[in-house]
Scaffold this motif. Structure first.
Motif, PDB file in Angstrom:
ATOM      1  N   ILE A   1     -20.883 -10.506 -13.485  1.00 30.09           N
ATOM      2  CA  ILE A   1     -22.339 -10.597 -13.657  1.00 30.09           C
ATOM      3  C   ILE A   1     -22.691 -11.829 -14.490  1.00 30.09           C
ATOM      4  O   ILE A   1     -23.584 -12.599 -14.127  1.00 30.09           O
ATOM      5  CB  ILE A   1     -22.892  -9.304 -14.284  1.00 30.09           C
ATOM      6  N   ILE A   2     -21.983 -12.029 -15.574  1.00 27.98           N
ATOM      7  CA  ILE A   2     -22.248 -13.193 -16.422  1.00 27.98           C
ATOM      8  C   ILE A   2     -21.959 -14.491 -15.673  1.00 27.98           C
ATOM      9  O   ILE A   2     -22.661 -15.487 -15.849  1.00 27.98           O
ATOM     10  CB  ILE A   2     -21.459 -13.092 -17.741  1.00 27.98           C
ATOM     11  N   ALA A   3     -20.979 -14.473 -14.792  1.00 28.90           N
ATOM     12  CA  ALA A   3     -20.636 -15.669 -14.014  1.00 28.90           C
ATOM     13  C   ALA A   3     -21.769 -16.098 -13.084  1.00 28.90           C
ATOM     14  O   ALA A   3     -21.846 -17.268 -12.707  1.00 28.90           O
ATOM     15  CB  ALA A   3     -19.355 -15.431 -13.217  1.00 28.90           C
ATOM     16  N   MET A   4     -22.659 -15.189 -12.721  1.00 31.89           N
ATOM     17  CA  MET A   4     -23.768 -15.570 -11.846  1.00 31.89           C
ATOM     18  C   MET A   4     -24.938 -16.160 -12.622  1.00 31.89           C
ATOM     19  O   MET A   4     -25.906 -16.635 -12.035  1.00 31.89           O
ATOM     20  CB  MET A   4     -24.215 -14.406 -10.971  1.00 31.89           C
ATOM     21  N   SER A   5     -24.845 -16.175 -13.938  1.00 36.72           N
ATOM     22  CA  SER A   5     -25.928 -16.687 -14.770  1.00 36.72           C
ATOM     23  C   SER A   5     -26.366 -18.107 -14.407  1.00 36.72           C
ATOM     24  O   SER A   5     -27.564 -18.359 -14.265  1.00 36.72           O
ATOM     25  CB  SER A   5     -25.535 -16.606 -16.248  1.00 36.72           C
ATOM     26  N   PRO A   6     -25.439 -19.061 -14.213  1.00 42.54           N
ATOM     27  CA  PRO A   6     -25.877 -20.413 -13.841  1.00 42.54           C
ATOM     28  C   PRO A   6     -26.641 -20.467 -12.516  1.00 42.54           C
ATOM     29  O   PRO A   6     -27.558 -21.264 -12.347  1.00 42.54           O
ATOM     30  CB  PRO A   6     -24.574 -21.202 -13.736  1.00 42.54           C
ATOM     31  N   ILE A   7     -26.285 -19.587 -11.591  1.00 40.59           N
ATOM     32  CA  ILE A   7     -26.978 -19.529 -10.300  1.00 40.59           C
ATOM     33  C   ILE A   7     -28.426 -19.094 -10.495  1.00 40.59           C
ATOM     34  O   ILE A   7     -29.331 -19.598  -9.841  1.00 40.59           O
ATOM     35  CB  ILE A   7     -26.247 -18.560  -9.334  1.00 40.59           C
ATOM     36  N   LEU A   8     -28.638 -18.174 -11.429  1.00 34.67           N
ATOM     37  CA  LEU A   8     -29.979 -17.639 -11.654  1.00 34.67           C
ATOM     38  C   LEU A   8     -30.887 -18.607 -12.403  1.00 34.67           C
ATOM     39  O   LEU A   8     -32.090 -18.383 -12.487  1.00 34.67           O
ATOM     40  CB  LEU A   8     -29.890 -16.301 -12.390  1.00 34.67           C
ATOM     41  N   LYS A   9     -30.324 -19.668 -12.945  1.00 32.47           N
ATOM     42  CA  LYS A   9     -31.132 -20.701 -13.604  1.00 32.47           C
ATOM     43  C   LYS A   9     -31.905 -21.529 -12.581  1.00 32.47           C
ATOM     44  O   LYS A   9     -32.962 -22.061 -12.872  1.00 32.47           O
ATOM     45  CB  LYS A   9     -30.242 -21.670 -14.389  1.00 32.47           C
ATOM     46  N   GLU A  10     -31.342 -21.653 -11.389  1.00 31.60           N
ATOM     47  CA  GLU A  10     -31.856 -22.582 -10.387  1.00 31.60           C
ATOM     48  C   GLU A  10     -33.121 -22.107  -9.677  1.00 31.60           C
ATOM     49  O   GLU A  10     -33.992 -22.905  -9.361  1.00 31.60           O
ATOM     50  CB  GLU A  10     -30.771 -22.873  -9.346  1.00 31.60           C
ATOM     51  N   LYS A  11     -33.187 -20.831  -9.384  1.00 24.33           N
ATOM     52  CA  LYS A  11     -34.296 -20.291  -8.591  1.00 24.33           C
ATOM     53  C   LYS A  11     -34.757 -18.979  -9.231  1.00 24.33           C
ATOM     54  O   LYS A  11     -34.009 -18.331  -9.942  1.00 24.33           O
ATOM     55  CB  LYS A  11     -33.834 -20.015  -7.152  1.00 24.33           C
TER      56      LYS A  11
END
Length: 143
Positions: free
Chosen positions: A68-78
């Motif tokens: 879950i924490i690894a997806m954090s950078p992805i969630l910054k984008e959109k």
């Protein structure tokens, strides 16, 4: 299969759409959903069912938390998962994030998890998400 049901509902009630209109984008969404099912759902189900020893449960919690924490950078984008619009991927992710307290996972609030908390705030405050919760599910978190 819940994904088949979600796709049916998206086709039956297409406004607003939960799948993109372009075939390549639709395929990408399906791949993301498959990955969530393979990487997150089995761990989550084992934790919620209580079938793991405490040592294995601790390891499983850590694994899911790391993913879950690894997806954090992805969630910054959109605003939503790799999209400007709420999609079926969000329909798969949101219930897991909502139920994290049930399996003993708490994400520390820090710079690393800030995008996750902002994502959860956006999704958890959507009327469609709130309306989908049962009375018992509403008690997991205060909305």
């Amino acid at each position: 299969d819940s994904v088949i049901l979600m796709e049916y509902l998206d086709e039956r009630f297409p406004h607003p759409p939960l799948l993109p209109v372009y075939p390549v984008s639709r395929a990408q969404i399906r791949l993301f959903i498959q990955r969530i099912e393979n990487d997150w759902c089995e761990i989550f189900d084992n934790l919620i069912d209580g079938v793991l020893s405490e040592a294995k449960a601790k390891k499983a919690r850590q694994e899911l938390k790391s993913q879950i924490i690894a997806m954090s950078p992805i969630l910054k984008e959109k605003p939503y998962f790799m999209s400007d619009e709420f999609s079926l991927v969000d329909c798969c992710i949101a219930p897991i994030l909502w139920r994290l307290p049930l399996i003993g996972i708490e994400l520390q609030k820090d710079a690393k998890t800030k995008p996750i908390y902002e994502y959860m705030q956006r999704v958890f405050t959507k009327s469609c998400f709130i309306d989908s919760l049962s009375e018992l599910e509403r008690d997991i978190r205060s909305t």
